[in-house]
Design a protein around this motif. Structure first.
Motif, PDB file in Angstrom:
ATOM      1  N   TRP A   7       0.913  -1.154  -0.005  1.00 10.24           N
ATOM      2  CA  TRP A   7       0.001  -0.077   0.057  1.00 10.24           C
ATOM      3  C   TRP A   7       0.786   1.215   0.008  1.00 10.24           C
ATOM      4  O   TRP A   7       1.975   1.373   0.639  1.00 10.24           O
ATOM      5  N   SER A   9       0.531   3.748   1.744  1.00  7.31           N
ATOM      6  CA  SER A   9       0.600   4.145   3.185  1.00  7.31           C
ATOM      7  C   SER A   9       1.456   3.444   3.972  1.00  7.31           C
ATOM      8  O   SER A   9       1.837   3.979   5.043  1.00  7.31           O
ATOM      9  N   PRO A  11       4.707   2.545   5.644  1.00  9.75           N
ATOM     10  CA  PRO A  11       5.936   3.478   5.898  1.00  9.75           C
ATOM     11  C   PRO A  11       7.258   2.812   5.634  1.00  9.75           C
ATOM     12  O   PRO A  11       8.251   3.574   5.919  1.00  9.75           O
ATOM     13  N   ARG A 131      -4.403  13.765  10.940  1.00 12.72           N
ATOM     14  CA  ARG A 131      -3.934  13.562   9.534  1.00 12.72           C
ATOM     15  C   ARG A 131      -3.528  14.956   8.890  1.00 12.72           C
ATOM     16  O   ARG A 131      -4.382  15.690   8.402  1.00 12.72           O
ATOM     17  N   ARG A 135      -1.192  15.021   2.860  1.00 14.07           N
ATOM     18  CA  ARG A 135      -0.194  14.165   2.996  1.00 14.07           C
ATOM     19  C   ARG A 135      -0.892  12.885   2.884  1.00 14.07           C
ATOM     20  O   ARG A 135      -1.265  11.986   3.507  1.00 14.07           O
ATOM     21  N   LEU A 136      -1.145  12.252   1.259  1.00 11.54           N
ATOM     22  CA  LEU A 136      -1.991  11.353   1.047  1.00 11.54           C
ATOM     23  C   LEU A 136      -1.325  10.219   1.247  1.00 11.54           C
ATOM     24  O   LEU A 136      -1.907   8.988   1.587  1.00 11.54           O
ATOM     25  N   GLN A 137      -0.142   9.927   1.562  1.00  8.06           N
ATOM     26  CA  GLN A 137       0.758   8.758   1.795  1.00  8.06           C
ATOM     27  C   GLN A 137       0.305   8.301   3.083  1.00  8.06           C
ATOM     28  O   GLN A 137       0.576   7.156   3.666  1.00  8.06           O
ATOM     29  N   LEU A 138      -0.099   9.267   4.140  1.00 11.13           N
ATOM     30  CA  LEU A 138      -0.267   8.975   5.763  1.00 11.13           C
ATOM     31  C   LEU A 138      -1.898   8.545   5.753  1.00 11.13           C
ATOM     32  O   LEU A 138      -2.135   8.342   7.008  1.00 11.13           O
ATOM     33  N   ARG A 139      -2.536   8.451   4.627  1.00 12.44           N
ATOM     34  CA  ARG A 139      -3.993   7.958   5.011  1.00 12.44           C
ATOM     35  C   ARG A 139      -4.125   6.568   5.455  1.00 12.44           C
ATOM     36  O   ARG A 139      -3.129   5.473   5.107  1.00 12.44           O
ATOM     37  N   GLY A 140      -5.094   6.163   6.226  1.00 11.50           N
ATOM     38  CA  GLY A 140      -5.394   4.900   6.746  1.00 11.50           C
ATOM     39  C   GLY A 140      -4.627   4.283   8.032  1.00 11.50           C
ATOM     40  O   GLY A 140      -4.366   5.054   8.733  1.00 11.50           O
ATOM     41  N   LEU A 143      -1.272   5.495  10.119  1.00  9.99           N
ATOM     42  CA  LEU A 143      -0.764   6.963  10.751  1.00  9.99           C
ATOM     43  C   LEU A 143      -0.291   6.673  11.949  1.00  9.99           C
ATOM     44  O   LEU A 143       0.413   7.536  12.228  1.00  9.99           O
ATOM     45  N   TRP A 146       3.439   6.565  11.400  1.00 14.71           N
ATOM     46  CA  TRP A 146       4.002   7.462  10.612  1.00 14.71           C
ATOM     47  C   TRP A 146       4.356   8.865  11.656  1.00 14.71           C
ATOM     48  O   TRP A 146       5.156   9.546  11.605  1.00 14.71           O
TER      49      TRP A 146
END
Length: 271
Positions: A7, A9, A11, A131, A135-140, A143, A146
């Motif tokens: 995914w 998201s 990390p 959030r 920062r779409l990479q931090l969705r879900g 978090l 992150w």
């Protein structure tokens, strides 16, 4: 590897492997604060929170975080989620919505994740994680991971965010504990007093700075220049004032006549 490792998201990247699953235990160990006398939440005073009320309290981390805001909602009573009576259960819904709105009102916050994990402490606590916008990479669900990876936000911004949320909640009741960061005033270490060169050993009064006594003396001298010298200098209705500009050559449009008309409206009628 499970699909979530691919995914956007997730990390981490690179070679990884799944830990071997440990066998289950027969009896689980007690959680922290199972006994109210040993509960950290119950023993923490109100001044350690950002907002408190009769039945609820909100606290933050003890230092700035990677996310714009991370808060925990706790009930005062030593209860877990499934132990809440109807009154507190209903209020938990109201407090959850209210706190989510307060955190989402912060600048740069797109979403607020609300989570409850019951394995750490027996005292009910709900997590609220903000959030950052864009920062779409931090969705879900990652978090929380992150939050430990991102660089922390500036401390002054963190303090302002806490004060904003506390004030938002206080509008509906309770008491705000968190306050905005105080302005750090800076003053020079030394003061430079200007000096004036003199041509003679005697002090030259024209070169020294004015003092309050000088101003008052000048004001008194100016007042002494404005005085009445005789009975003809007193303004009378229908009679021009004895200004220096008035004289034999002063006509109807002169300054003396105009000023007298302004002082005595009847002067215009007599003229």
């Amino acid at each position: 590897m499970p699909d979530f490792t691919r995914w956007p998201s997730f990390p981490f990247e690179g070679d990884m492997r799944v830990k071997k699953l440990a066998p289950p235990v027969e009896v689980e160990p007690p959680r922290s604060g199972e006994d109210a006398s040993d509960c950290v939440a119950c023993g923490t005073p109100d001044d350690a929170y950002i907002w408190v009320s009769e039945r609820w309290r909100v606290r933050s981390m003890d230092r700035p975080t990677g996310l714009p805001m991370v808060l925990i909602l706790e009930c005062r009573s030593h209860l877990d989620l499934g132990d809440l009576p109807n009154l507190l259960a209903a209020e938990l819904g109201v407090m959850t919505v209210r706190l989510e709105r307060a955190v989402r009102s912060l600048d740069g916050v797109a979403r607020v994740h609300v989570n409850r994990w019951g394995d750490g402490s027996a005292h009910l606590h709900m997590w609220f994680l903000a959030r950052p916008y864009g920062r779409l990479q931090l969705r879900g669900t990652f978090l929380t991971l992150w939050d430990d990876i991102l660089p922390v936000i500036p401390e002054h911004q963190w303090s302002e965010n806490l004060a904003h949320v506390a004030a938002w909640l206080a509008d509906f009741g309770g008491r705000a504990i968190a306050e905005p960061a105080h302005i750090q005033w800076e003053s020079p270490a030394t003061f430079t007093v200007p000096t004036f060169a003199t041509t003679t050993p005697e002090a030259d009064d024209s070169q020294r700075p004015k003092t309050l006594d000088d101003v008052q003396a000048a004001s008194a001298a100016a007042d002494s220049d404005v005085r009445v010298t005789g009975p003809h200098d007193i303004a009378e209705p229908g009679r021009p004032l004895n200004f220096p500009e008035s004289g034999p050559e002063a006509g109807p449009g002169s300054a003396a006549t105009t000023t007298a008309a302004a002082v005595d409206p009847a002067h215009n009628q007599s003229a």
